[in-house]
Design a protein around this motif. Structure first.
Motif, PDB file in Angstrom:
ATOM      1  N   SER A 173     -12.292   1.643  -3.896  1.00 41.62           N
ATOM      2  CA  SER A 173     -12.795   0.683  -3.632  1.00 41.62           C
ATOM      3  C   SER A 173     -13.285   0.775  -2.024  1.00 41.62           C
ATOM      4  CB  SER A 173     -12.397  -0.626  -3.908  1.00 41.62           C
ATOM      5  OG  SER A 173     -11.298  -0.912  -3.042  1.00 41.62           O
ATOM      6  N   THR A 174     -13.820  -0.117  -1.356  1.00 44.83           N
ATOM      7  CA  THR A 174     -14.169  -0.147   0.140  1.00 44.83           C
ATOM      8  C   THR A 174     -12.765  -0.281   0.797  1.00 44.83           C
ATOM      9  OG1 THR A 174     -14.333  -2.484   0.170  1.00 44.83           O
ATOM     10  CG2 THR A 174     -16.298  -1.267  -0.004  1.00 44.83           C
ATOM     11  N   TRP A 175     -11.580  -0.688   0.027  1.00 44.48           N
ATOM     12  CA  TRP A 175     -10.242  -0.711   0.883  1.00 44.48           C
ATOM     13  C   TRP A 175      -9.413   0.148   0.363  1.00 44.48           C
ATOM     14  CZ3 TRP A 175      -6.378  -2.582  -2.092  1.00 44.48           C
ATOM     15  CH2 TRP A 175      -6.641  -3.284  -3.243  1.00 44.48           C
ATOM     16  N   HIS A 176      -9.491   0.850  -0.733  1.00 45.00           N
ATOM     17  CA  HIS A 176      -8.425   1.889  -1.014  1.00 45.00           C
ATOM     18  C   HIS A 176      -8.989   3.084  -1.604  1.00 45.00           C
ATOM     19  CE1 HIS A 176      -8.397   1.499  -5.609  1.00 45.00           C
ATOM     20  NE2 HIS A 176      -8.890   0.220  -5.408  1.00 45.00           N
ATOM     21  N   ASP A 177      -8.436   4.264  -1.615  1.00 35.34           N
ATOM     22  CA  ASP A 177      -8.905   5.562  -1.974  1.00 35.34           C
ATOM     23  C   ASP A 177      -8.895   5.461  -3.549  1.00 35.34           C
ATOM     24  OD1 ASP A 177      -9.759   8.057  -2.112  1.00 35.34           O
ATOM     25  OD2 ASP A 177      -7.658   8.868  -1.097  1.00 35.34           O
ATOM     26  N   ASN A 178      -9.459   6.558  -4.064  1.00 35.65           N
ATOM     27  CA  ASN A 178      -9.168   6.724  -5.372  1.00 35.65           C
ATOM     28  C   ASN A 178      -7.705   7.277  -5.624  1.00 35.65           C
ATOM     29  OD1 ASN A 178     -11.987   6.869  -6.107  1.00 35.65           O
ATOM     30  ND2 ASN A 178     -12.260   9.033  -5.936  1.00 35.65           N
ATOM     31  N   VAL A 179      -7.350   6.746  -7.062  1.00 38.15           N
ATOM     32  CA  VAL A 179      -5.894   6.961  -7.203  1.00 38.15           C
ATOM     33  C   VAL A 179      -5.827   8.028  -8.133  1.00 38.15           C
ATOM     34  CG1 VAL A 179      -3.789   6.265  -8.400  1.00 38.15           C
ATOM     35  CG2 VAL A 179      -5.295   4.619  -7.147  1.00 38.15           C
ATOM     36  N   CYS A 180      -5.327   9.427  -7.990  1.00 40.91           N
ATOM     37  CA  CYS A 180      -5.574  10.633  -8.692  1.00 40.91           C
ATOM     38  C   CYS A 180      -3.891  10.950  -9.314  1.00 40.91           C
ATOM     39  CB  CYS A 180      -6.058  11.631  -7.787  1.00 40.91           C
ATOM     40  SG  CYS A 180      -7.666  11.239  -6.956  1.00 40.91           S
ATOM     41  N   ALA A 181      -3.880  11.552 -10.244  1.00 45.23           N
ATOM     42  CA  ALA A 181      -2.774  12.001 -10.809  1.00 45.23           C
ATOM     43  C   ALA A 181      -3.099  13.196 -11.722  1.00 45.23           C
ATOM     44  CB  ALA A 181      -1.888  10.819 -11.621  1.00 45.23           C
ATOM     45  N   THR A 182      -2.179  14.054 -12.132  1.00 47.57           N
ATOM     46  CA  THR A 182      -2.100  15.005 -13.278  1.00 47.57           C
ATOM     47  C   THR A 182      -1.589  14.250 -14.408  1.00 47.57           C
ATOM     48  OG1 THR A 182       0.115  15.745 -13.063  1.00 47.57           O
ATOM     49  CG2 THR A 182      -1.829  16.997 -11.840  1.00 47.57           C
ATOM     50  N   CYS A 183      -2.089  14.558 -15.640  1.00 45.67           N
ATOM     51  CA  CYS A 183      -1.776  13.982 -16.651  1.00 45.67           C
ATOM     52  C   CYS A 183      -0.015  14.150 -17.099  1.00 45.67           C
ATOM     53  CB  CYS A 183      -2.429  14.805 -18.013  1.00 45.67           C
ATOM     54  SG  CYS A 183      -2.787  13.195 -19.454  1.00 45.67           S
ATOM     55  N   GLU A 184       0.346  15.329 -16.520  1.00 46.15           N
ATOM     56  CA  GLU A 184       1.832  15.643 -16.586  1.00 46.15           C
ATOM     57  C   GLU A 184       2.452  14.617 -15.667  1.00 46.15           C
ATOM     58  OE1 GLU A 184      -0.192  19.251 -17.666  1.00 46.15           O
ATOM     59  OE2 GLU A 184      -0.341  17.728 -16.060  1.00 46.15           O
ATOM     60  N   GLU A 185       1.974  14.276 -14.755  1.00 45.20           N
ATOM     61  CA  GLU A 185       2.850  13.154 -13.804  1.00 45.20           C
ATOM     62  C   GLU A 185       2.601  11.760 -14.590  1.00 45.20           C
ATOM     63  OE1 GLU A 185       1.666  14.509  -9.414  1.00 45.20           O
ATOM     64  OE2 GLU A 185       0.124  13.467 -10.345  1.00 45.20           O
TER      65      GLU A 185
END
Length: 296
Positions: A173-185
């Motif tokens: 959003s305007t106040w936080h980054d994309n949250v990314c992860a691998t499917c293994e995680e």
């Protein structure tokens, strides 16, 4: 009288008046005598007499005169006020000149230097504050965010999950980054664990009242059961409360993180509680969907 001649006479009169005006500024009357004034950087130590000219002396350190004068002592050099610093030092013929300190600007309406405004979360700095102008903020545009309260930071681009070999778990959003992860995680972590990535900014962005933040801090630390801790929390300022809550977020288990929205409701923060629940729901849904897509 011809028009041309009349114009010349008018011009001559104006020049004479100007000359007299200059002369009057350079001399003064003293007991029937016309005495010379003292030039800038000096003062009148003794007036002229019938046999002596005006006695002018250099201004001592810490004093000045900027104009022709016949005063008996120089003016004391000024001092810079609160949140100001010296731009030009005082000299014999010039008072000191002050400017706002770094990080401050002149509020002309009140003629005082005040701290540059911080841009809140979700906003970046369009132009940094100067000694004469406050910070100008802008809302982060689509694809950008700012997770800090700052008078210097610009909006940053959301992380490209695909470019880093990860999947998008929660859109930024305007106040936080994309949250990314691998499917293994995602297979080894609870969805609540991903709340840690933006919870510190979440509380900043909600900008809750201090008394409500104190109530939340007490709720989160209730298991410690220490009266001294309670007293400390009640005296703690906003910035310290954020640190206390962030410390709790860092050390909390996934079960405690999932109960956070419930704790928010118990202190009367229903809106933040609902927002947090929606974030967690999206993370859980993405976790299930992404892992299913990978295995199918």
């Amino acid at each position: 009288m011809q028009p041309r001649m009349r114009e010349l006479l008018v011009l001559l009169v104006m020049l004479l008046k100007a000359a007299c005006s200059v002369e009057s500024r350079m001399t003064f009357q003293n007991k029937g005598l016309v005495c010379d004034q003292c030039p800038p950087g000096t003062y009148l130590r003794a007036s002229c007499t019938a046999t002596k000219e005006s006695d002018c002396a250099r201004c001592p350190p810490g004093s000045f005169t900027e104009l022709w004068n016949h005063i008996d002592k120089c003016l004391r050099c000024g001092m810079c006020e609160h949140n100001q610093e010296v731009k030009l030092q005082c000299t014999a013929d010039r008072n000191c000149e002050c400017q706002c300190k770094e990080g401050y600007f002149l509020k002309k309406k009140y003629d005082i230097c005040v701290r540059h405004s911080d841009c809140p979360t979700g906003h970046g700095v369009l132009s940094k504050g100067t000694s004469g102008q406050d910070t100008v903020c802008e809302v982060c545009s689509s694809g950008f965010y700012s997770d800090s309260v700052s008078a210097r930071h610009n909006c940053s681009a959301h992380t490209d999950c695909d470019a880093s070999g990860q999947r998008l778990v929660l859109k930024g959003s305007t106040w936080h980054d994309n949250v990314c992860a691998t499917c293994e995680e995602l297979n080894t972590q609870d969805g609540a664990d991903y709340l840690r990535k933006f919870l510190p900014t979440f509380f900043l962005h909600q900008n809750m009242q201090v008394k409500r933040l104190r109530r939340l801090a007490l709720k989160l630390t209730a298991k410690d059961g220490k009266e001294q801790l309670r007293e400390n929390v009640m005296r703690t300022h906003r910035s310290d409360l954020y640190e206390l809550i962030n410390s709790w977020v860092h050390n909390a288990g996934t079960h405690e993180l999932r109960q956070l929205s419930e704790k928010l409701r118990t202190i009367g923060a229903a809106v933040p509680a609902t927002k947090l629940e929606r974030k967690l729901t999206r993370i859980d849904a993405a976790k299930t969907q992404l892992c299913h897509q990978l295995s199918s």
